[in-house]
Design a protein around this motif. Structure first.
Motif, PDB file in Angstrom:
ATOM      1  N   GLU A  65       0.930  -1.240  -0.054  1.00 50.50           N
ATOM      2  CA  GLU A  65      -0.014   0.028   0.006  1.00 50.50           C
ATOM      3  C   GLU A  65       0.987   1.217   0.038  1.00 50.50           C
ATOM      4  O   GLU A  65       1.872   1.257   1.127  1.00 50.50           O
ATOM      5  N   ILE A  66       0.778   1.934  -1.181  1.00 43.07           N
ATOM      6  CA  ILE A  66       1.542   3.151  -1.281  1.00 43.07           C
ATOM      7  C   ILE A  66       0.730   4.597  -1.131  1.00 43.07           C
ATOM      8  O   ILE A  66       1.262   5.676  -1.171  1.00 43.07           O
ATOM      9  N   ALA A  67      -0.697   4.533  -1.074  1.00 45.93           N
ATOM     10  CA  ALA A  67      -1.409   5.529  -1.136  1.00 45.93           C
ATOM     11  C   ALA A  67      -1.216   6.794  -0.282  1.00 45.93           C
ATOM     12  O   ALA A  67      -1.400   7.765  -0.756  1.00 45.93           O
ATOM     13  N   HIS A  68      -0.641   6.596   0.715  1.00 49.26           N
ATOM     14  CA  HIS A  68      -0.434   7.602   1.792  1.00 49.26           C
ATOM     15  C   HIS A  68       1.029   7.868   2.030  1.00 49.26           C
ATOM     16  O   HIS A  68       1.429   8.580   3.118  1.00 49.26           O
ATOM     17  N   LEU A  69       1.833   7.191   1.054  1.00 53.54           N
ATOM     18  CA  LEU A  69       3.331   7.540   1.546  1.00 53.54           C
ATOM     19  C   LEU A  69       3.722   8.842   0.672  1.00 53.54           C
ATOM     20  O   LEU A  69       3.216   9.346  -0.310  1.00 53.54           O
ATOM     21  N   LYS A  70       4.719   9.420   1.163  1.00 47.58           N
ATOM     22  CA  LYS A  70       5.457  10.476   0.532  1.00 47.58           C
ATOM     23  C   LYS A  70       6.005  10.011  -0.761  1.00 47.58           C
ATOM     24  O   LYS A  70       6.385   8.979  -1.055  1.00 47.58           O
ATOM     25  N   SER A  71       6.094  10.940  -1.770  1.00 48.61           N
ATOM     26  CA  SER A  71       6.829  10.840  -3.191  1.00 48.61           C
ATOM     27  C   SER A  71       7.865   9.923  -3.128  1.00 48.61           C
ATOM     28  O   SER A  71       8.266   9.330  -3.879  1.00 48.61           O
ATOM     29  N   HIS A  72       8.853  10.699  -2.189  1.00 54.30           N
ATOM     30  CA  HIS A  72      10.101   9.964  -2.365  1.00 54.30           C
ATOM     31  C   HIS A  72      10.399   8.572  -1.807  1.00 54.30           C
ATOM     32  O   HIS A  72      10.875   7.746  -2.478  1.00 54.30           O
ATOM     33  N   ARG A  73       9.036   8.267  -0.840  1.00 49.69           N
ATOM     34  CA  ARG A  73       9.101   6.690  -0.404  1.00 49.69           C
ATOM     35  C   ARG A  73       8.339   6.003  -1.738  1.00 49.69           C
ATOM     36  O   ARG A  73       8.926   4.897  -1.846  1.00 49.69           O
ATOM     37  N   ARG A  74       7.650   6.514  -2.666  1.00 46.38           N
ATOM     38  CA  ARG A  74       6.966   5.728  -3.587  1.00 46.38           C
ATOM     39  C   ARG A  74       8.357   5.448  -4.749  1.00 46.38           C
ATOM     40  O   ARG A  74       8.325   4.481  -5.257  1.00 46.38           O
ATOM     41  N   ALA A  75       8.973   6.654  -4.748  1.00 46.64           N
ATOM     42  CA  ALA A  75      10.383   6.415  -5.747  1.00 46.64           C
ATOM     43  C   ALA A  75      11.288   5.301  -5.329  1.00 46.64           C
ATOM     44  O   ALA A  75      11.664   4.440  -6.106  1.00 46.64           O
TER      45      ALA A  75
END
Length: 232
Positions: A65-75
């Motif tokens: 689940e990445i919906a509420h992660l910051k952009s850098h964490r998704r990267a």
């Protein structure tokens, strides 16, 4: 399944842009998102990258689940983005633009990965030129290369053919088509060029006022569907 978007709602301030959008992209699949101007296409990509995260719903990347992660964490988890307008840093060289992308994944270095030149041999000729001196086609190649060196699980592209001459579009078409199988990633692109979409993608989804109104295998993108949902 690389990407599973489930019932996301995204807002700009008080404006409700995406309404319960759901979308699946399998491993090594290439999918296009289509729609008229203002339909919410870029907002969908920004929701996935975390630049404009959804208020509700779920986004799973390889089951995480990445919906509420910051952009850098998704990267870091494997989402890379080729933005509309390319956003090349104009005052540093082609090589330095790529080095910064590597730093974004925590990999220091002063060597451009050799596979970049397999895809974009023209970049080798301008590797020490500043990004702002490149042609539009060269800048688009650099923008794609910059995302690819991050070794993404999911590569997002926002209008990769925008503003490019037909001859340049013909050059990048087979390159983008190669990426999913050769780089082991899924590709989701927003695009207006229907011929381009039909030539390289397996699936499509059409957004209309922030809702998915049609989707399926690319062979189902018929003239009737285009007239109903995309004709201006």
């Amino acid at each position: 399944m690389t990407l599973q978007v489930r019932d996301i709602d995204t807002f700009y301030g008080t404006s409700h842009i995406l309404h319960g959008v759901s979308l699946d992209i399998a491993d090594r699949e290439l999918c296009a998102v289509l729609g008229r101007n203002g339909a919410g296409k870029t907002t969908l990509l920004r929701s996935i990258t975390g630049v404009n995260p959804p208020a509700d719903g779920s986004i799973l990347l390889d089951g995480i689940e990445i919906a509420h992660l910051k952009s850098h964490r998704r990267a870091w988890l494997g989402v890379s983005y080729v933005p509309q307008g390319r956003e090349i840093i104009p005052d540093i060289t082609v090589a330095e633009n790529i080095y910064l992308a590597l730093l974004g994944k925590g990999r220091k270095g002063n060597k451009v990965p050799t596979f970049v030149f397999d895809y974009f041999p023209a970049l080798k000729l301008v590797i020490n030129q500043k990004g702002g001196t490149l042609s539009g086609g060269q800048q688009q190649q650099l923008a794609i290369a910059r995302a690819m060196v991050q070794e993404p699980k999911l590569l997002l592209m926002d209008e990769p053919t925008e503003g490019l001459q037909p001859s340049v579009v013909e050059e990048i078409e087979p390159i983008i088509k190669r990426i999913p199988s050769e780089r082991n990633c899924a590709v989701l692109l927003v695009e207006q060029n229907l011929d381009f979409v039909r030539a390289i993608t397996q699936k499509f989804a059409i957004l209309e006022t922030g809702r998915i109104v049609a989707s399926g295998d690319i062979g189902e993108l018929t003239s009737d569907v285009v007239r109903k949902h995309l004709a201006v």
